[in-house]
Write a protein that holds these residues in place. Structure first.
Motif: not given
Lengths: 401, 401, 401, 401
Positions: D123-124, D157-158, D160-167, D187-189
């Motif tokens: 994921l890095d 979850a990670t 998703r967090n990355l996608l969010d982080e980089y918008n 799925m939703d979360e």
């Protein structure tokens, strides 16, 4: 849809009813049929013929009666004996007790030879009775081959030898409910006159068929036996056998096809291999019990049963709690202790269509239950002991080599 | 794996065993279970309660015995009567004959009232016997509600009225094998003391469960009845009912779940709707028979049966040939003529989980068979007559409106 | 547990999914298995070999893909053709329409030859196109053997003759969904390059297996076809065939055992007898339609289908009401009219494991429905006409003679 | 009738197909039905609604496609992407490899991030790619939640967090084949856009249904995605959803009823309890492996899988021999090592409808096999370690307390 559902398979280790193999479940998954069409007699004919093999008889006549073991008992007694007849019967546990109760209620003069529960039939006492019965007042010896309540297997060969030794003409009636198809049973060789079992035991079918086999001598006795009987009367069956339609009343179509499949599976494995497998699983169970530091209810090795093991718990434990907890926590069904041994033993049934890993799963469950309720067992000890034996003795599956 | 395979469904129109509906087959498609676990008594309790509804009784006590109708007969007799007891029994066809044979072999003093086959029970004769029996030597009246061999339904309400009229305390024992769940049957209203059926009849299950229901008066009688019985003894059941474990010996797990499903289907349809459907199918069948120019074995409309129709063939035809040919050419299973009417009638069973188009398929098959063997039937005549009636009377399926 | 329960059997006469015979239901009543054990390839090997027989091919290569007929179509097209390829396709009803829609969405250049619904493929037009296509721009002819929406069977032998006459190398791709195992189909003799069917049609299995057979020429084409495909790619299958493990991804264990049983039943009856039975049932249905005074949607006898009959209702009747009422009142499932013939025809499917009396039951149901909704049919007329034919032509069931 | 029969149950511990519980087998034991009758849409509606719960989504739209996991992959990709689209995909084992192969054959521009087999998705590397992709050339991230070949669970979850982080607007496509219904999946979360599984995995059904769930964003993408598709096209489904008939082509009636039963069982147990049970069984398995002195193929605890454990054997042992022997001697089905880890690992699947004693039976079987082939394991060691954990953590069965 199911009562008291739990995830995964139920681990069914009561000494009957036992696990039904998938091919048998499949064979029974069917609509009804007209039992008077030519198909059902054709099927029945093969069953009547092939079922003899599980009794190891060529001269016997089988009856497949829509009933249970209790009905099969009644059929054996009422077809061969008359009210008032003296019979010798062995009380060694709950099922022999129930049979004796039936014998008494059917008005026979029952000469009961009692043993401590956990011991086999007292054959010395039988010898004595036979020796003194020169008038041949004893009409039949009734014996349970394998007492399901205590896990005791009686020595039928010895019974036959005693009858021969004293040249005694008494009929030999054998309850083989938890033995036939699982323990070594030799109807012809041992001169058994009536042997019987139930479909839900080692045959691994649903309950509902009492399977009785009568020797020529038993058939002869049925001609004069004065016990009142209709539903269980062999002579009605024999009349229909002669006509080739086989059934005096409606059989279960599903059980007939199920029996066909069950016999096919047994013959494919080989009856002697089936018996050897039971011996293997029985021995493995006993090794586990030993490893747990518990005692077998059966007091001597000569009586050890390869179909059911009754395990004695320490006095501070209620064996019914073992059974309850096994079912409630691990989806494991064990047998209760009955009557005199209620609370004192629980039972592991290891008969029918069963293999090594199923048993080891059960044994690991028993270990956990024992620990649950405060018995200081080392988890893995019993399974390990059983596995050590099985790993040395289990043959390759022939069809897969 | 099937004997004598033919393409398509077997059209099963013998008067039992009958077609098993798919949901019941599904419910029975299962492994064995420990019948001593809490699940089986919980299930049994609902069965014992709900099965009363099919007898229309609230005061009766049901017994679900692993046996057939023949065994259910034996259970009814031996639990309520003592050897030597005088009973009145009606001989009107093969099944009442067999029951009488059983009664005699069980050592009762059977006072047989015989009718011509095709006629109902001679209730005038019963009246006479009751009238003269001021000493109440008659201990029981045994009557078949619906004689499966001739398609004759007896009027039980009249029997009750006669007993009441003469204030006679005889027990009323009813064989409801081919009636209960199909014909109007009212245990409490008609003061029936023992009623019984078999699972493979209108309940549409496999064979193997005898379902008996006993009135309080019958239960009372069972306390003093001296007939020898063990397997069929109600008192063993009652003992286990009291303990809440229900089973004196092993029941068929599969049949218990099957019965649950069968009752659910009957209650979903509504028992009275089930009975109305049988009436509709019975009438349609009779209209077809009439259209073919053939006679119903049943001599008067008052005895017409809604579960089975015995069709009389002309003297130049062997009715067994009708049955044989139906099976060999059209995969249609019809009932043979039995005993006195062998060769003279064939039977169409129209009971159980069955609908209009299944019956019309059967009727068209019968037409073809009749033509095959030389009876000059107009193809379509019987089916058309039946359809004309059904098209006017069949309700919409409630769940689909 | 069942939705919208009605008593008795559902009469399933849609042209698919069709009735599953009991032995097949039984064979599928099983747990999953490891498809990488030696057992599954051993079973698969027999299936791949035996399934060729239902296509009448020795040189074809079958693929048993976990999909439906729609997926089988896609497999046939994408493995043999490249985007932009010109193909000739016949539009004669809803299913050919849907296939053409797929062809277009898969980016082929589809040359559609349209016929009025109720008529067969216009083979004159095909001849013309082939005659002028000396450049061989036509890469494939796509034809539905039996159009399920209108009950039209196309003449494949003529298609082959035309291709031969013009010495045209186009591939011949045949949708045999409602024909194979029911109509005469000869892959090798007719030079069919890809033929396909679905498990839920004449094979009488559940839905879920697309069965495709490819000629050597089709396999050759698959090496260069540029259509994008993965799931449906034959080459993945061929790779695993070569390895002897057969499955590029997980198959349905149940459908494999089901197919084994289905093929066994077909071979026991004899494929040509199966086809003759379909012809007999088709003809009987058409005679009933004629007797009712209704018209077959199929305009000429040469196109009559032996697997499905589309019946045209008078203009004042909505054929959807026929279907609705059949289901709601008689538990009879008929096929709706689709698209252009919606409201105008209803369909009787008479394919798969079905026999005479089942069909006659259906026909009597249709009669009643017609009368229900105001069409003046004489009840018994259609059934009688069908029965008259069947009574003359139905053979004895071979296993029962 | 069965291939390569052995006595007793097959112990099915491959990571799919898995054991089917009896209530599901029963629910599927049925004839076909007309899928255009009102019953099937009514049933389907409940399925579409309830299946969302196993994805933990309220906004997703499920598709139940008659296909396998491989087809579900194809459906996910072709409905959301166009040829040439850049996608990021993680290669961590055989199943991610196969999915990437499919992605490439479907003509996407696959940016593969490879990890050593036994490690999770890097994921890095994903973070780096997202960070630099300011032009949003990456259209989708494709990730296997649980790699079945190595027993590695990725942290969604990670992702998703990355996608969010980089918008980053890339779609998130998740293969949940061996995770959904067994591992925690939200799925939703987690903003998953397409999630998918196959019926034969944790749902414990037969193979044959690909279950796909699409987010609103994925549905939006499907409107413009240019990948060619017909059989797998969501839009055909959506059209029929709108009409209320649900099926663009024939579904498997049996699988629909099976899914209903499977969901009912899962909801009765409670989805979170099901997941906790998988965690318990996974942990128990890992403790056994540790006790045997063997290594888990999964290199770090964070990736440990609760549905499958890949066990590394010492170099002097061929892991394929473990699998072969388990099947040939103990009727135990284990998973082979695949591709890079062939011969080096064997796999224990512990997913689906499974309980503690089943697993312990399996573990004792593995011990015996290991000893059979020369690995010096102490029999009882692994089972004991697993039991010690399970005995502490297994809850009472709620319905039985």
């Amino acid at each position: 849809m199911d009562y008291v559902y739990g995830p995964g398979r139920n681990h069914l280790f009561v000494p009957g009813p036992v696990n039904i193999p998938e091919p048998v479940i499949r064979a029974m998954n069917r609509n009804n049929e007209d039992y008077r069409s030519p198909a059902v007699p054709a099927l029945t004919k093969t069953l009547i013929e092939d079922v003899k093999k599980i009794f190891k008889t060529t001269s016997g006549t089988p009856f497949l009666i829509p009933t249970t073991g209790t009905g099969a008992w009644e059929s054996a007694l009422t077809n061969t004996l008359s009210p008032g007849d003296r019979i010798v019967s062995f009380l060694i546990g709950q099922f022999s007790l129930l049979w004796i109760d039936q014998q008494q209620r059917l008005k026979f003069d029952v000469d009961v030879i009692e043993s401590e529960w956990g011991r086999g039939a007292n054959l010395d006492m039988l010898a004595m009775k036979l020796a003194t019965d020169t008038a041949h007042t004893i009409k039949a010896i009734c014996i349970v081959h394998n007492e399901t309540a205590t896990g005791v297997t009686n020595n039928l060969a010895t019974v036959r030898n005693l009858l021969d030794e004293y040249n005694h003409p008494a009929l030999l009636l054998v309850d083989g409910v938890s033995s036939i198809c699982a323990l070594d049973f030799r109807m012809d060789e041992w001169g058994v006159d009536v042997a019987l079992t139930g479909s839900q035991k080692a045959l691994s079918l649903p309950t509902g068929m009492g399977i009785i086999c009568a020797s020529p001598k038993a058939l002869e006795a049925s001609k004069t036996a004065k016990s009142v009987r209709v539903f269980f009367d062999w002579n009605d069956y024999l009349k229909f056998y002669k006509m080739g339609t086989y059934w005096p009343y409606t059989p279960s179509i599903q059980l007939l096809y199920g029996l066909r499949a069950a016999l096919d599976l047994i013959f494919e494995e080989g009856l002697d291999n089936v018996i050897a497998r039971h011996n293997r699983l029985g021995k493995a169970t006993r090794l586990a019990v030993e490893a747990w530091g518990l005692k077998n209810c059966t007091q001597k090795e000569e009586w050890f049963s390869d179909t059911v093991t009754a395990v004695v718990v320490p006095p501070y434990i209620d064996s019914a709690e073992v059974v309850r907890r096994a079912w409630k926590r691990y989806n494991l069904s064990l047998g209760l202790g009955l009557n005199k041994v209620a609370g004192k033993v629980f039972r592991i049934g290891h008969l029918g269509n069963l293999n090594e890993l199923q048993l080891l799963g059960c044994l690991s469950g028993v270990e956990m239950v024992l620990k649950d309720i405060g018995y200081p067992v080392k988890l893995g000890s019993g399974v390990g002991a059983a596995a050590a034996y099985l790993q040395n003795t289990t043959p390759m599956i022939p069809s897969r080599i």
